[in-house]
Motif scaffolding. Structure first.
Motif, PDB file in Angstrom:
ATOM      1  N   ARG A 256      -7.665  29.258   2.822  1.00  0.00           N
ATOM      2  CA  ARG A 256      -8.539  28.706   3.841  1.00  0.00           C
ATOM      3  C   ARG A 256      -8.877  27.241   3.516  1.00  0.00           C
ATOM      4  N   ASN A 257      -8.781  26.382   4.507  1.00  0.00           N
ATOM      5  CA  ASN A 257      -9.166  24.969   4.375  1.00  0.00           C
ATOM      6  C   ASN A 257      -8.452  24.280   3.208  1.00  0.00           C
ATOM      7  N   MET A 258      -7.161  24.525   3.074  1.00  0.00           N
ATOM      8  CA  MET A 258      -6.356  23.934   2.004  1.00  0.00           C
ATOM      9  C   MET A 258      -6.219  22.432   2.216  1.00  0.00           C
ATOM     10  N   MET A 259      -6.519  21.670   1.155  1.00  0.00           N
ATOM     11  CA  MET A 259      -6.367  20.214   1.172  1.00  0.00           C
ATOM     12  C   MET A 259      -5.456  19.819   0.021  1.00  0.00           C
ATOM     13  N   LEU A 260      -4.373  19.101   0.333  1.00  0.00           N
ATOM     14  CA  LEU A 260      -3.443  18.653  -0.705  1.00  0.00           C
ATOM     15  C   LEU A 260      -2.669  17.457  -0.178  1.00  0.00           C
ATOM     16  N   ASN A 261      -2.505  16.434  -1.011  1.00  0.00           N
ATOM     17  CA  ASN A 261      -1.677  15.305  -0.597  1.00  0.00           C
ATOM     18  C   ASN A 261      -0.801  14.850  -1.756  1.00  0.00           C
ATOM     19  N   ILE A 262       0.369  14.329  -1.406  1.00  0.00           N
ATOM     20  CA  ILE A 262       1.325  13.787  -2.376  1.00  0.00           C
ATOM     21  C   ILE A 262       1.735  12.409  -1.879  1.00  0.00           C
ATOM     22  N   MET A 263       1.691  11.426  -2.777  1.00  0.00           N
ATOM     23  CA  MET A 263       2.042  10.061  -2.417  1.00  0.00           C
ATOM     24  C   MET A 263       3.535   9.817  -2.652  1.00  0.00           C
ATOM     25  N   ASP A 264       4.079   8.797  -1.988  1.00  0.00           N
ATOM     26  CA  ASP A 264       5.485   8.482  -2.233  1.00  0.00           C
ATOM     27  C   ASP A 264       5.637   7.892  -3.642  1.00  0.00           C
ATOM     28  N   GLY A 265       6.768   8.201  -4.266  1.00  0.00           N
ATOM     29  CA  GLY A 265       7.023   7.735  -5.625  1.00  0.00           C
ATOM     30  C   GLY A 265       6.136   8.389  -6.667  1.00  0.00           C
TER      31      GLY A 265
ATOM     32  N   MET B  35       0.842  -1.205   0.000  1.00  0.00           N
ATOM     33  CA  MET B  35       0.000   0.000   0.000  1.00  0.00           C
ATOM     34  C   MET B  35       0.872   1.247   0.000  1.00  0.00           C
ATOM     35  N   ARG B  36       0.557   2.182  -0.909  1.00  0.00           N
ATOM     36  CA  ARG B  36       1.367   3.401  -1.007  1.00  0.00           C
ATOM     37  C   ARG B  36       1.141   4.306   0.194  1.00  0.00           C
ATOM     38  N   GLN B  37       2.198   4.946   0.615  1.00  0.00           N
ATOM     39  CA  GLN B  37       2.132   5.869   1.737  1.00  0.00           C
ATOM     40  C   GLN B  37       2.065   7.308   1.241  1.00  0.00           C
ATOM     41  N   GLU B  38       1.543   8.182   2.089  1.00  0.00           N
ATOM     42  CA  GLU B  38       1.547   9.612   1.792  1.00  0.00           C
ATOM     43  C   GLU B  38       2.878  10.201   2.227  1.00  0.00           C
ATOM     44  N   ILE B  39       3.461  11.023   1.360  1.00  0.00           N
ATOM     45  CA  ILE B  39       4.680  11.719   1.750  1.00  0.00           C
ATOM     46  C   ILE B  39       4.346  13.082   2.351  1.00  0.00           C
ATOM     47  N   LEU B  40       3.238  13.679   1.885  1.00  0.00           N
ATOM     48  CA  LEU B  40       2.822  15.002   2.384  1.00  0.00           C
ATOM     49  C   LEU B  40       1.305  15.086   2.395  1.00  0.00           C
ATOM     50  N   ARG B  41       0.755  15.666   3.446  1.00  0.00           N
ATOM     51  CA  ARG B  41      -0.680  15.952   3.489  1.00  0.00           C
ATOM     52  C   ARG B  41      -0.914  17.291   4.178  1.00  0.00           C
ATOM     53  N   LEU B  42      -1.666  18.160   3.505  1.00  0.00           N
ATOM     54  CA  LEU B  42      -2.181  19.377   4.126  1.00  0.00           C
ATOM     55  C   LEU B  42      -3.667  19.142   4.371  1.00  0.00           C
ATOM     56  N   GLU B  43      -4.083  19.230   5.624  1.00  0.00           N
ATOM     57  CA  GLU B  43      -5.457  18.901   6.004  1.00  0.00           C
ATOM     58  C   GLU B  43      -6.132  20.130   6.618  1.00  0.00           C
ATOM     59  N   ASP B  44      -7.085  20.683   5.855  1.00  0.00           N
ATOM     60  CA  ASP B  44      -7.879  21.845   6.315  1.00  0.00           C
ATOM     61  C   ASP B  44      -6.993  22.990   6.795  1.00  0.00           C
ATOM     62  N   VAL B  45      -5.918  23.258   6.077  1.00  0.00           N
ATOM     63  CA  VAL B  45      -4.968  24.284   6.516  1.00  0.00           C
ATOM     64  C   VAL B  45      -5.479  25.680   6.157  1.00  0.00           C
ATOM     65  N   THR B  46      -5.573  26.505   7.171  1.00  0.00           N
ATOM     66  CA  THR B  46      -5.870  27.930   6.981  1.00  0.00           C
ATOM     67  C   THR B  46      -4.648  28.703   7.450  1.00  0.00           C
ATOM     68  N   TYR B  47      -4.135  29.553   6.562  1.00  0.00           N
ATOM     69  CA  TYR B  47      -2.886  30.265   6.865  1.00  0.00           C
ATOM     70  C   TYR B  47      -3.145  31.765   6.824  1.00  0.00           C
ATOM     71  N   LYS B  48      -2.718  32.411   7.879  1.00  0.00           N
ATOM     72  CA  LYS B  48      -2.938  33.850   8.040  1.00  0.00           C
ATOM     73  C   LYS B  48      -1.588  34.544   8.155  1.00  0.00           C
ATOM     74  N   LYS B  49      -1.419  35.599   7.388  1.00  0.00           N
ATOM     75  CA  LYS B  49      -0.144  36.318   7.402  1.00  0.00           C
ATOM     76  C   LYS B  49      -0.430  37.812   7.472  1.00  0.00           C
ATOM     77  N   GLU B  50       0.156  38.466   8.459  1.00  0.00           N
ATOM     78  CA  GLU B  50      -0.055  39.902   8.667  1.00  0.00           C
ATOM     79  C   GLU B  50      -1.547  40.225   8.709  1.00  0.00           C
ATOM     80  N   ASP B  51      -2.279  39.401   9.470  1.00  0.00           N
ATOM     81  CA  ASP B  51      -3.717  39.567   9.711  1.00  0.00           C
ATOM     82  C   ASP B  51      -4.569  39.401   8.452  1.00  0.00           C
ATOM     83  N   VAL B  52      -3.992  38.814   7.408  1.00  0.00           N
ATOM     84  CA  VAL B  52      -4.744  38.528   6.181  1.00  0.00           C
ATOM     85  C   VAL B  52      -4.752  37.018   5.963  1.00  0.00           C
ATOM     86  N   ILE B  53      -5.947  36.437   5.779  1.00  0.00           N
ATOM     87  CA  ILE B  53      -6.031  35.008   5.492  1.00  0.00           C
ATOM     88  C   ILE B  53      -5.636  34.774   4.035  1.00  0.00           C
ATOM     89  N   ILE B  54      -4.522  34.076   3.820  1.00  0.00           N
ATOM     90  CA  ILE B  54      -3.996  33.833   2.477  1.00  0.00           C
ATOM     91  C   ILE B  54      -4.760  32.702   1.798  1.00  0.00           C
TER      92      ILE B  54
END
Length: 505
Positions: free
Chosen positions: A22-31, A1-20
């Motif tokens: 919201r709820n970012m979802m992204l995954n990358i599998m190994d290989g 079974m392939r494994q995930e190398i990276l997962r962003l789960e519901d990521v909300t990122y705020k920089k200098e009081d500005v939400i860049i």
């Protein structure tokens, strides 16, 4: 079974009081080679910052190699073992290849370094890539392609399981890009993963098994295997597509007055390169060899203003840029060719200084310029300083300065580099405006990018068995260009439509 190398789960990122984003979802599998196609640049730098540096999150979780490395509940995380390779080198000049790969990497703890032992350890990696490279050569002497391979080798040796390539097609030639893709495929078999970022989906199709479409800081679509090969709907680029369609279909140019003749451009690799350009024509010179590209660029960007090439403009030989008959725009001129401490008005008017010394300081001249370009810029922009402007405004200033200077020909280096779709459309319109004013354009490019949409002719130069070869394509011959060149498919559609119209008649 392939494994995930990276997962962003519901990521909300705020920089200098500005939400860049919201709820970012992204995954990358190994290989896996995962593609990322941004329609604009908004949020891209911040996304890479979240993936690599683990800044504090407003909400969400980041997993790397199936371990939570960042979350909204905790702060103070270190960097992930992820490498990013782009247009700017991360190697240390003045040091050898082997030193950059082994000694400078994190975790290397030896106090006494035997470079010959390290060179022997490097050889199996070079053999895996199928390249011949002197381990002791200074990285200053590497070609762009060799530099990319050394950065990749350093990541592989260090055991970085995720490697990010950012717009690498603007750095190396098409043939080198093919070889890099083969090397990437080899390492995916060894469970290394890649995030491949390009503003052109055509490039992503050549290498990626999945792809994400990003716009305004959001992941809009995820394309699976078969969907990647089907491509992106033209609706995603509708405004740009319609502009290109109207120009190409209705503005196929006939050759007019010759304004530029390059009788000889020679060097270590260039061998008596010659070409002509006509009034209001756009010629794209695409180099398939990085050495040829760098040599042309070095000739054109001489700081003393002398061209170091035999050029004739309107029947008279020119010695340099001081004549203002020829202008030169570097890569990303909005960042490299504006005077930050001067106002927009002064940045525009300074172009007149080469024709009549200090004329740009006269109030009458400044008023005339202000009136002529207020319609394009807006009245308030003239008294602002460059550092106060948006990127869109800075791009306008660069090209309006060329319009004000009125050269016969302007050389432009990769005008669409690092530009998202809105800014590509803006640059495309400004290039078209230069052409309509009768200014000839010569674009120097490694990757064709959107230059094809504004080109009237293309000259492709390469080195085969150490000898320079050239091939010229007129607009009617653009369909003969390789299929992975952006917008070639568009010219195929035009050709099919024109054939159908002729049959109906």
């Amino acid at each position: 079974m392939r494994q995930e190398i990276l997962r962003l789960e519901d990521v909300t990122y705020k920089k200098e009081d500005v939400i860049i984003f919201r709820n970012m979802m992204l995954n990358i599998m190994d290989g896996e080679v995962m593609g990322l196609c941004p329609l604009n640049t908004y949020g891209l730098d911040e996304l890479l910052e979240v993936i690599i540096s683990n800044p504090p999150l407003y909400y969400g979780y980041v997993y790397y190699q199936e371990r939570c490395v960042n979350s909204w509940k905790e702060t103070g995380h270190g960097r992930n073992r992820i490498c990013i390779i782009g247009s700017e080198t991360s190697l240390v000049n003045g040091l050898s290849v082997v030193t950059n790969i082994f000694t400078l990497r994190a975790g290397f703890g030896k106090e006494l370094v035997n470079e010959h032992i390290l060179a022997r350890q490097l050889m199996p990696f070079l053999e895996e890539m199928g390249i011949s490279l002197d381990p002791f050569i200074l990285v200053d002497h590497l070609t762009s392609y060799e530099r990319v391979l050394v950065e990749l080798l350093r990541a592989i040796v260090a055991g970085y399981r995720l490697i990010i390539f950012r717009e690498i097609g603007t750095v190396i030639s098409e043939e080198e890009l093919k070889r890099l893709h083969q090397i990437m495929h080899y390492y995916t078999g060894k469970k290394f993963s890649f995030l491949y970022i390009s503003f052109h989906f055509e490039e992503i199709q050549q290498i990626c098994s999945r792809a994400a479409l990003m716009s305004e800081g959001n992941i809009d679509l995820i394309f699976e295997d078969e969907q990647v090969q089907k491509g992106v709907s033209n609706a995603l680029y509708l405004d740009y597509y319609n502009h290109v369609s109207n120009r190409v279909h209705h503005h196929i140019r006939t050759l007019g007055e010759e304004v530029l003749l390059v009788r000889d451009m020679s060097g270590r690799y260039l061998d008596h390169f010659r070409f002509r350009v006509y009034k209001g024509e756009c010629l794209v010179i695409q180099s398939l060899d990085t050495q040829l590209y760098k040599e042309i660029l070095e000739i054109l960007k001489q700081e003393d203003g002398r061209l170091h090439a035999d050029m004739v403009i309107r029947g008279k030989r020119v010695k340099g840029y001081a004549s203002r008959q020829v202008a030169f725009l570097k890569e990303e001129p909005s960042q490299t060719m504006l005077f930050e401490h001067l106002s927009v008005r002064d940045n525009l008017c300074i172009a007149l200084d080469g024709k009549l010394p200090c004329i740009w300081r006269k109030k009458k001249t400044q008023k005339s310029v202000r009136e002529e370009y207020a319609r394009i810029f807006g009245e308030d922009i003239f008294d602002q300083y460059i550092h106060e402007l948006t990127l869109e405004q800075r791009i306008n200033v660069v090209y309006m300065r060329i319009l004000l200077e009125k050269p016969d020909v302007v050389f432009i280096v990769q005008p669409f580099k690092h530009a998202g779709t809105p800014h590509r459309l803006q640059i495309w319109e400004l290039l078209t405006l230069l052409l309509e004013r009768g200014i000839a354009i010569v674009i120097l490019a490694m990757n064709m990018s959107d230059s094809l949409t504004v080109a009237d002719r293309v000259i492709r130069i390469n080195r085969i068995n150490g000898k320079m070869v050239t091939k010229e394509f007129t607009q009617e011959q653009f369909t003969e260009l390789p299929l992975y060149v952006p917008w070639v498919e568009f010219f195929d559609e035009l050709e099919e439509k024109e054939t159908a119209d002729e049959e109906d008649m």
